[in-house]
Design a protein around this motif. Structure first.
Motif, PDB file in Angstrom:
ATOM      1  N   LEU A  51      47.968  34.047  38.345  1.00 41.09           N
ATOM      2  CA  LEU A  51      46.746  34.501  37.932  1.00 41.09           C
ATOM      3  C   LEU A  51      45.650  34.550  39.261  1.00 41.09           C
ATOM      4  CD1 LEU A  51      46.208  32.857  34.552  1.00 41.09           C
ATOM      5  CD2 LEU A  51      46.341  35.218  34.974  1.00 41.09           C
ATOM      6  N   ILE A  52      46.106  33.933  40.198  1.00 39.51           N
ATOM      7  CA  ILE A  52      45.415  34.029  41.209  1.00 39.51           C
ATOM      8  C   ILE A  52      45.142  35.574  41.834  1.00 39.51           C
ATOM      9  CG2 ILE A  52      45.273  33.787  43.820  1.00 39.51           C
ATOM     10  CD1 ILE A  52      46.664  30.848  43.470  1.00 39.51           C
ATOM     11  N   CYS A  53      46.167  36.341  41.416  1.00 43.14           N
ATOM     12  CA  CYS A  53      45.969  37.879  41.961  1.00 43.14           C
ATOM     13  C   CYS A  53      44.938  38.601  41.064  1.00 43.14           C
ATOM     14  CB  CYS A  53      47.374  38.406  41.719  1.00 43.14           C
ATOM     15  SG  CYS A  53      48.668  37.830  42.921  1.00 43.14           S
ATOM     16  N   THR A  54      44.707  38.073  39.882  1.00 42.17           N
ATOM     17  CA  THR A  54      43.753  38.620  38.921  1.00 42.17           C
ATOM     18  C   THR A  54      42.520  38.432  40.132  1.00 42.17           C
ATOM     19  OG1 THR A  54      44.851  38.109  37.010  1.00 42.17           O
ATOM     20  CG2 THR A  54      42.328  38.885  36.886  1.00 42.17           C
ATOM     21  N   GLY A  55      42.099  37.254  40.366  1.00 43.49           N
ATOM     22  CA  GLY A  55      40.738  36.981  41.122  1.00 43.49           C
ATOM     23  C   GLY A  55      40.911  37.895  42.462  1.00 43.49           C
ATOM     24  N   LEU A  56      42.091  38.040  43.327  1.00 45.10           N
ATOM     25  CA  LEU A  56      41.875  38.848  44.388  1.00 45.10           C
ATOM     26  C   LEU A  56      41.575  40.120  44.112  1.00 45.10           C
ATOM     27  CD1 LEU A  56      45.487  37.784  46.073  1.00 45.10           C
ATOM     28  CD2 LEU A  56      43.179  37.149  46.735  1.00 45.10           C
ATOM     29  N   ILE A 218      52.080  41.147  41.097  1.00 43.93           N
ATOM     30  CA  ILE A 218      51.955  42.499  41.368  1.00 43.93           C
ATOM     31  C   ILE A 218      51.164  43.220  40.265  1.00 43.93           C
ATOM     32  CG2 ILE A 218      53.009  44.724  41.762  1.00 43.93           C
ATOM     33  CD1 ILE A 218      55.147  43.186  43.336  1.00 43.93           C
ATOM     34  N   GLY A 219      51.678  42.729  38.980  1.00 49.00           N
ATOM     35  CA  GLY A 219      51.382  43.516  37.802  1.00 49.00           C
ATOM     36  C   GLY A 219      49.695  43.229  37.532  1.00 49.00           C
ATOM     37  N   LEU A 220      49.453  42.076  37.841  1.00 47.90           N
ATOM     38  CA  LEU A 220      48.199  41.476  37.526  1.00 47.90           C
ATOM     39  C   LEU A 220      47.306  42.098  38.460  1.00 47.90           C
ATOM     40  CD1 LEU A 220      48.840  37.458  37.005  1.00 47.90           C
ATOM     41  CD2 LEU A 220      47.590  39.182  35.240  1.00 47.90           C
ATOM     42  N   LEU A 221      47.480  42.357  39.410  1.00 44.51           N
ATOM     43  CA  LEU A 221      46.501  43.309  40.399  1.00 44.51           C
ATOM     44  C   LEU A 221      46.387  44.520  40.121  1.00 44.51           C
ATOM     45  CD1 LEU A 221      47.884  42.178  44.040  1.00 44.51           C
ATOM     46  CD2 LEU A 221      45.420  42.263  43.154  1.00 44.51           C
ATOM     47  N   ILE A 222      47.415  45.211  39.632  1.00 44.97           N
ATOM     48  CA  ILE A 222      47.478  46.700  38.844  1.00 44.97           C
ATOM     49  C   ILE A 222      46.700  46.767  37.686  1.00 44.97           C
ATOM     50  CG2 ILE A 222      48.708  48.592  38.065  1.00 44.97           C
ATOM     51  CD1 ILE A 222      51.117  47.731  39.829  1.00 44.97           C
ATOM     52  N   GLY A 223      46.904  45.806  36.912  1.00 43.42           N
ATOM     53  CA  GLY A 223      46.160  45.687  35.533  1.00 43.42           C
ATOM     54  C   GLY A 223      44.877  45.350  35.794  1.00 43.42           C
ATOM     55  N   GLY A 224      44.389  44.273  36.810  1.00 44.30           N
ATOM     56  CA  GLY A 224      43.018  43.955  36.821  1.00 44.30           C
ATOM     57  C   GLY A 224      42.091  45.189  37.467  1.00 44.30           C
ATOM     58  N   TYR A 225      42.764  46.020  38.253  1.00 44.22           N
ATOM     59  CA  TYR A 225      42.014  47.019  38.875  1.00 44.22           C
ATOM     60  C   TYR A 225      41.737  48.123  37.838  1.00 44.22           C
ATOM     61  CZ  TYR A 225      41.402  51.241  41.697  1.00 44.22           C
ATOM     62  OH  TYR A 225      40.820  52.365  42.346  1.00 44.22           O
ATOM     63  N   CYS A 226      43.047  48.517  36.958  1.00 47.65           N
ATOM     64  CA  CYS A 226      43.095  49.837  36.097  1.00 47.65           C
ATOM     65  C   CYS A 226      42.289  49.263  34.763  1.00 47.65           C
ATOM     66  CB  CYS A 226      44.350  50.042  35.569  1.00 47.65           C
ATOM     67  SG  CYS A 226      45.513  50.894  36.757  1.00 47.65           S
ATOM     68  N   GLY A 227      41.946  47.873  34.375  1.00 44.23           N
ATOM     69  CA  GLY A 227      41.141  47.492  33.162  1.00 44.23           C
ATOM     70  C   GLY A 227      39.965  48.266  33.099  1.00 44.23           C
ATOM     71  N   PRO A 228      38.805  48.064  34.134  1.00 36.54           N
ATOM     72  CA  PRO A 228      37.726  48.522  33.762  1.00 36.54           C
ATOM     73  C   PRO A 228      37.780  50.271  33.565  1.00 36.54           C
ATOM     74  CG  PRO A 228      37.623  47.185  35.698  1.00 36.54           C
ATOM     75  CD  PRO A 228      39.262  47.416  35.239  1.00 36.54           C
ATOM     76  N   LEU A 229      38.553  50.872  34.192  1.00 37.96           N
ATOM     77  CA  LEU A 229      38.864  52.289  33.879  1.00 37.96           C
ATOM     78  C   LEU A 229      39.032  52.568  32.442  1.00 37.96           C
ATOM     79  CD1 LEU A 229      40.864  53.351  37.211  1.00 37.96           C
ATOM     80  CD2 LEU A 229      38.495  53.301  36.791  1.00 37.96           C
ATOM     81  N   ILE A 230      40.152  51.972  31.998  1.00 39.65           N
ATOM     82  CA  ILE A 230      40.495  52.148  30.565  1.00 39.65           C
ATOM     83  C   ILE A 230      39.365  51.605  29.619  1.00 39.65           C
ATOM     84  CG2 ILE A 230      42.344  51.307  28.871  1.00 39.65           C
ATOM     85  CD1 ILE A 230      44.516  51.158  31.056  1.00 39.65           C
ATOM     86  N   VAL A 231      38.773  50.812  29.778  1.00 39.32           N
ATOM     87  CA  VAL A 231      37.850  50.238  28.741  1.00 39.32           C
ATOM     88  C   VAL A 231      36.680  51.248  28.453  1.00 39.32           C
ATOM     89  CG1 VAL A 231      35.861  48.477  28.825  1.00 39.32           C
ATOM     90  CG2 VAL A 231      37.965  47.824  29.583  1.00 39.32           C
ATOM     91  N   ARG A 232      36.346  52.196  29.580  1.00 35.82           N
ATOM     92  CA  ARG A 232      35.452  53.165  29.263  1.00 35.82           C
ATOM     93  C   ARG A 232      35.707  54.046  28.482  1.00 35.82           C
ATOM     94  NH1 ARG A 232      35.402  53.871  35.395  1.00 35.82           N
ATOM     95  NH2 ARG A 232      34.111  52.164  36.296  1.00 35.82           N
ATOM     96  N   HIS A 233      37.061  54.465  27.918  1.00 38.43           N
ATOM     97  CA  HIS A 233      37.648  54.879  27.081  1.00 38.43           C
ATOM     98  C   HIS A 233      38.205  54.930  25.873  1.00 38.43           C
ATOM     99  CE1 HIS A 233      36.768  58.061  30.217  1.00 38.43           C
ATOM    100  NE2 HIS A 233      37.463  57.316  31.129  1.00 38.43           N
TER     101      HIS A 233
END
Length: 260
Positions: A51-56, A218-233
């Motif tokens: 979960l540290i990767c989410t913070g990164l 790796i997955g947490l980094l990707i998901g953390g980045y994409c999350g805000p984009l998905i939330v908008r829609h």
């Protein structure tokens, strides 16, 4: 082995999305580690490290909102880290069977809190508490209770953590006078620091499955980045309800597995 690696990346992406949408990353990442055959306590420890990767990903994205808030974030983070070290120590001291038996209840409560957070009840509570905070004596007690709450939630984050971010947001909404975006950024700093503190302890005192940490991170980094984009829609209310239902199902499954 390759399939397991890909599966954990996918689980990490889902967990990263959940972290952005609902503060419930562990609802996806922890069960995924169990599914690949990792024992419960080792899975929880490895999950915290991942979960540290989410913070990164979250901290750099929150720098704009953190401007002028670093002093406040520092003090709140110190309290949360104290709790995190206590919680992670408790995880290492308590028998593995104890952890297995309490996790279903944590997940059930996380789902319940997610439903409440989507019904506006936390806004009503926040309004009432802010009204009380205008009274000097009540304000002091609310501050003390909030600081104690931060330590407690930090302990929960160190021990397991699902929905810990939701609770921190509720506390910060009361003790700050900032917008959601700003105190959510402070929350990102706090959870990041809690995971680092717990990881520092786990490295020396616990077993970490680094082979699982890498793909999950790796997955947490990707998901953390994409999350805000998905939330908008998407319809957040419906999504929160579906996540809560999944939480209840998972809690039931883990309850049966632990007690029967």
């Amino acid at each position: 082995m390759i399939l397991q690696f890909v599966f954990l990346i996918a689980a990490g992406i889902v967990a990263g999305l959940l972290a952005t949408i609902a503060g419930l990353a562990s609802i996806a990442s922890y069960p995924a580690l169990l599914m690949v055959g990792i024992p419960p306590v080792v899975a929880n420890v490895s999950n915290t490290v991942s979960l540290i990767c989410t913070g990164l990903g979250a901290i750099p994205a929150s720098l704009k909102e953190l401007k002028g808030q670093w002093k406040r974030a520092f003090y709140y983070t110190i309290l949360a880290v104290i709790g995190s070290l206590i919680g992670s120590s408790l995880l290492l001291i308590a028998p593995a069977s104890t952890f297995e038996k309490v996790v279903p209840f944590f997940i059930f409560i996380a789902g319940f809190m997610l439903i409440l957070s989507g019904r506006g009840t936390e806004i009503k509570a926040e309004t009432q508490l802010k009204r009380d905070a205008e009274h000097p004596t009540r304000h002091r007690w609310i501050q003390v209770a909030s600081f104690a709450g931060i330590i407690f939630v930090g302990g929960y984050l160190g021990y397991f953590g699902a929905a810990g971010g939701v609770v921190l947001l509720a506390i910060l909404a009361i003790i700050t006078r900032e917008s959601f975006a700003k105190y959510n950024a402070v929350k990102n700093v706090m959870t990041f620091a809690c995971n680092i503190a717990a990881t520092a302890l786990f490295i020396f005192k616990a077993t970490i499955d680094w082979g699982a940490v890498l793909p999950l991170g790796i997955g947490l980094l990707i998901g953390g980045y994409c999350g805000p984009l998905i939330v908008r829609h998407v319809n957040i209310r419906i999504l929160r309800m579906l996540i809560a239902i999944a939480s209840f199902i998972l809690a039931g499954y883990l309850f049966v597995k632990a007690y029967f």
